[in-house]
Scaffold this motif. Structure first.
Motif, PDB file in Angstrom:
ATOM      1  N   MET A  21      -8.218  99.120  25.627  1.00  0.00           N
ATOM      2  CA  MET A  21      -9.592  99.034  25.182  1.00  0.00           C
ATOM      3  C   MET A  21     -10.120  97.640  25.528  1.00  0.00           C
ATOM      4  N   ALA A  22     -11.299  97.573  26.117  1.00  0.00           N
ATOM      5  CA  ALA A  22     -11.885  96.295  26.533  1.00  0.00           C
ATOM      6  C   ALA A  22     -12.882  95.791  25.494  1.00  0.00           C
ATOM      7  N   VAL A  23     -12.922  94.473  25.372  1.00  0.00           N
ATOM      8  CA  VAL A  23     -13.850  93.816  24.461  1.00  0.00           C
ATOM      9  C   VAL A  23     -14.611  92.762  25.261  1.00  0.00           C
ATOM     10  N   ASP A  24     -15.915  92.679  25.028  1.00  0.00           N
ATOM     11  CA  ASP A  24     -16.736  91.640  25.639  1.00  0.00           C
ATOM     12  C   ASP A  24     -17.041  90.597  24.579  1.00  0.00           C
ATOM     13  N   TYR A  25     -16.923  89.333  24.966  1.00  0.00           N
ATOM     14  CA  TYR A  25     -17.151  88.224  24.037  1.00  0.00           C
ATOM     15  C   TYR A  25     -18.041  87.203  24.724  1.00  0.00           C
ATOM     16  N   VAL A  26     -19.094  86.792  24.052  1.00  0.00           N
ATOM     17  CA  VAL A  26     -19.993  85.770  24.590  1.00  0.00           C
ATOM     18  C   VAL A  26     -19.619  84.434  23.958  1.00  0.00           C
ATOM     19  N   MET A  27     -19.222  83.502  24.804  1.00  0.00           N
ATOM     20  CA  MET A  27     -18.783  82.206  24.315  1.00  0.00           C
ATOM     21  C   MET A  27     -19.987  81.309  24.030  1.00  0.00           C
ATOM     22  N   MET A  28     -19.800  80.445  23.052  1.00  0.00           N
ATOM     23  CA  MET A  28     -20.870  79.545  22.636  1.00  0.00           C
ATOM     24  C   MET A  28     -21.148  78.465  23.685  1.00  0.00           C
ATOM     25  N   GLU A  29     -22.259  77.731  23.493  1.00  0.00           N
ATOM     26  CA  GLU A  29     -22.688  76.719  24.461  1.00  0.00           C
ATOM     27  C   GLU A  29     -21.701  75.548  24.550  1.00  0.00           C
ATOM     28  N   ARG A  30     -21.229  75.094  23.408  1.00  0.00           N
ATOM     29  CA  ARG A  30     -20.262  73.987  23.359  1.00  0.00           C
ATOM     30  C   ARG A  30     -19.004  74.463  22.637  1.00  0.00           C
ATOM     31  N   VAL A  31     -17.888  74.287  23.290  1.00  0.00           N
ATOM     32  CA  VAL A  31     -16.613  74.623  22.668  1.00  0.00           C
ATOM     33  C   VAL A  31     -15.883  73.296  22.466  1.00  0.00           C
ATOM     34  N   ASP A  32     -15.893  72.838  21.219  1.00  0.00           N
ATOM     35  CA  ASP A  32     -15.312  71.539  20.896  1.00  0.00           C
ATOM     36  C   ASP A  32     -14.518  71.651  19.609  1.00  0.00           C
ATOM     37  N   GLY A  33     -14.199  70.522  19.012  1.00  0.00           N
ATOM     38  CA  GLY A  33     -13.403  70.523  17.790  1.00  0.00           C
ATOM     39  C   GLY A  33     -14.021  71.305  16.650  1.00  0.00           C
ATOM     40  N   LYS A  34     -15.349  71.400  16.629  1.00  0.00           N
ATOM     41  CA  LYS A  34     -16.032  72.150  15.564  1.00  0.00           C
ATOM     42  C   LYS A  34     -16.046  73.644  15.819  1.00  0.00           C
ATOM     43  N   THR A  35     -16.236  74.055  17.068  1.00  0.00           N
ATOM     44  CA  THR A  35     -16.409  75.474  17.376  1.00  0.00           C
ATOM     45  C   THR A  35     -15.143  76.166  17.875  1.00  0.00           C
ATOM     46  N   ALA A  36     -14.186  75.397  18.387  1.00  0.00           N
ATOM     47  CA  ALA A  36     -12.964  75.996  18.929  1.00  0.00           C
ATOM     48  C   ALA A  36     -12.171  76.815  17.907  1.00  0.00           C
ATOM     49  N   PRO A  37     -12.099  76.388  16.629  1.00  0.00           N
ATOM     50  CA  PRO A  37     -11.368  77.223  15.666  1.00  0.00           C
ATOM     51  C   PRO A  37     -11.965  78.636  15.539  1.00  0.00           C
ATOM     52  N   GLN A  38     -13.274  78.759  15.644  1.00  0.00           N
ATOM     53  CA  GLN A  38     -13.893  80.086  15.576  1.00  0.00           C
ATOM     54  C   GLN A  38     -13.544  80.901  16.816  1.00  0.00           C
ATOM     55  N   LEU A  39     -13.576  80.269  17.988  1.00  0.00           N
ATOM     56  CA  LEU A  39     -13.173  80.942  19.221  1.00  0.00           C
ATOM     57  C   LEU A  39     -11.742  81.426  19.105  1.00  0.00           C
ATOM     58  N   ASP A  40     -10.859  80.560  18.650  1.00  0.00           N
ATOM     59  CA  ASP A  40      -9.448  80.909  18.491  1.00  0.00           C
ATOM     60  C   ASP A  40      -9.285  82.095  17.547  1.00  0.00           C
ATOM     61  N   LYS A  41      -9.972  82.064  16.422  1.00  0.00           N
ATOM     62  CA  LYS A  41      -9.902  83.157  15.444  1.00  0.00           C
ATOM     63  C   LYS A  41     -10.436  84.458  16.017  1.00  0.00           C
ATOM     64  N   ASP A  42     -11.585  84.388  16.692  1.00  0.00           N
ATOM     65  CA  ASP A  42     -12.188  85.596  17.271  1.00  0.00           C
ATOM     66  C   ASP A  42     -11.249  86.239  18.288  1.00  0.00           C
ATOM     67  N   LEU A  43     -10.705  85.440  19.194  1.00  0.00           N
ATOM     68  CA  LEU A  43      -9.818  85.987  20.223  1.00  0.00           C
ATOM     69  C   LEU A  43      -8.536  86.534  19.605  1.00  0.00           C
ATOM     70  N   ARG A  44      -7.975  85.819  18.635  1.00  0.00           N
ATOM     71  CA  ARG A  44      -6.769  86.294  17.960  1.00  0.00           C
ATOM     72  C   ARG A  44      -7.037  87.630  17.253  1.00  0.00           C
ATOM     73  N   ASP A  45      -8.188  87.715  16.584  1.00  0.00           N
ATOM     74  CA  ASP A  45      -8.544  88.953  15.882  1.00  0.00           C
ATOM     75  C   ASP A  45      -8.682  90.119  16.854  1.00  0.00           C
ATOM     76  N   PHE A  46      -9.319  89.872  18.016  1.00  0.00           N
ATOM     77  CA  PHE A  46      -9.457  90.933  19.024  1.00  0.00           C
ATOM     78  C   PHE A  46      -8.089  91.433  19.468  1.00  0.00           C
ATOM     79  N   ILE A  47      -7.195  90.498  19.741  1.00  0.00           N
ATOM     80  CA  ILE A  47      -5.867  90.864  20.241  1.00  0.00           C
ATOM     81  C   ILE A  47      -5.065  91.581  19.159  1.00  0.00           C
ATOM     82  N   GLU A  48      -5.109  91.076  17.946  1.00  0.00           N
ATOM     83  CA  GLU A  48      -4.376  91.712  16.842  1.00  0.00           C
ATOM     84  C   GLU A  48      -4.919  93.107  16.530  1.00  0.00           C
TER      85      GLU A  48
END
Length: 92
Positions: A1-28
């Motif tokens: 099953m494929a998932v599309d994810y739109v990444m935010m404008e800046r991926v830094d120390g503030k936003t990277a934890p959300q990216l990590d969580k989102d991708l982990r949740d998709f995979i799990e």
């Protein structure tokens, strides 16, 4: 099953934890194909690179695919300099 994810404008120390969580949740949730739209992403820090690396390792274990699309020249240069372009799948 494929998932599309739109990444935010800046991926830094503030936003990277959300990216990590989102991708982990998709995979799990059993998604082994992830398409990441980076069209609007202007900057990615080492924290963002770690999140992508972690997701790529998880996807590889499941024989899945993670594809980065719409990568800007500036972000592609970061991938090239850090060596990430060697193991991430990047499509124009």
């Amino acid at each position: 099953m494929a998932v599309d994810y739109v990444m935010m404008e800046r991926v830094d120390g503030k936003t990277a934890p959300q990216l990590d969580k989102d991708l982990r949740d998709f995979i799990e949730a059993g998604n082994t194909e992830i398409n990441i739209d980076m069209t609007n992403t202007k900057y990615i820090s080492s924290a963002g690179l770690r999140a992508l690396l972690s997701a790529q390792k998880q996807i590889n274990k499941l024989s899945g695919t993670m594809v980065l699309k719409g990568v800007s020249e500036a972000v592609r240069e970061i991938f090239d300099v850090t060596g990430f372009s060697g193991f991430l799948t990047i499509e124009d």
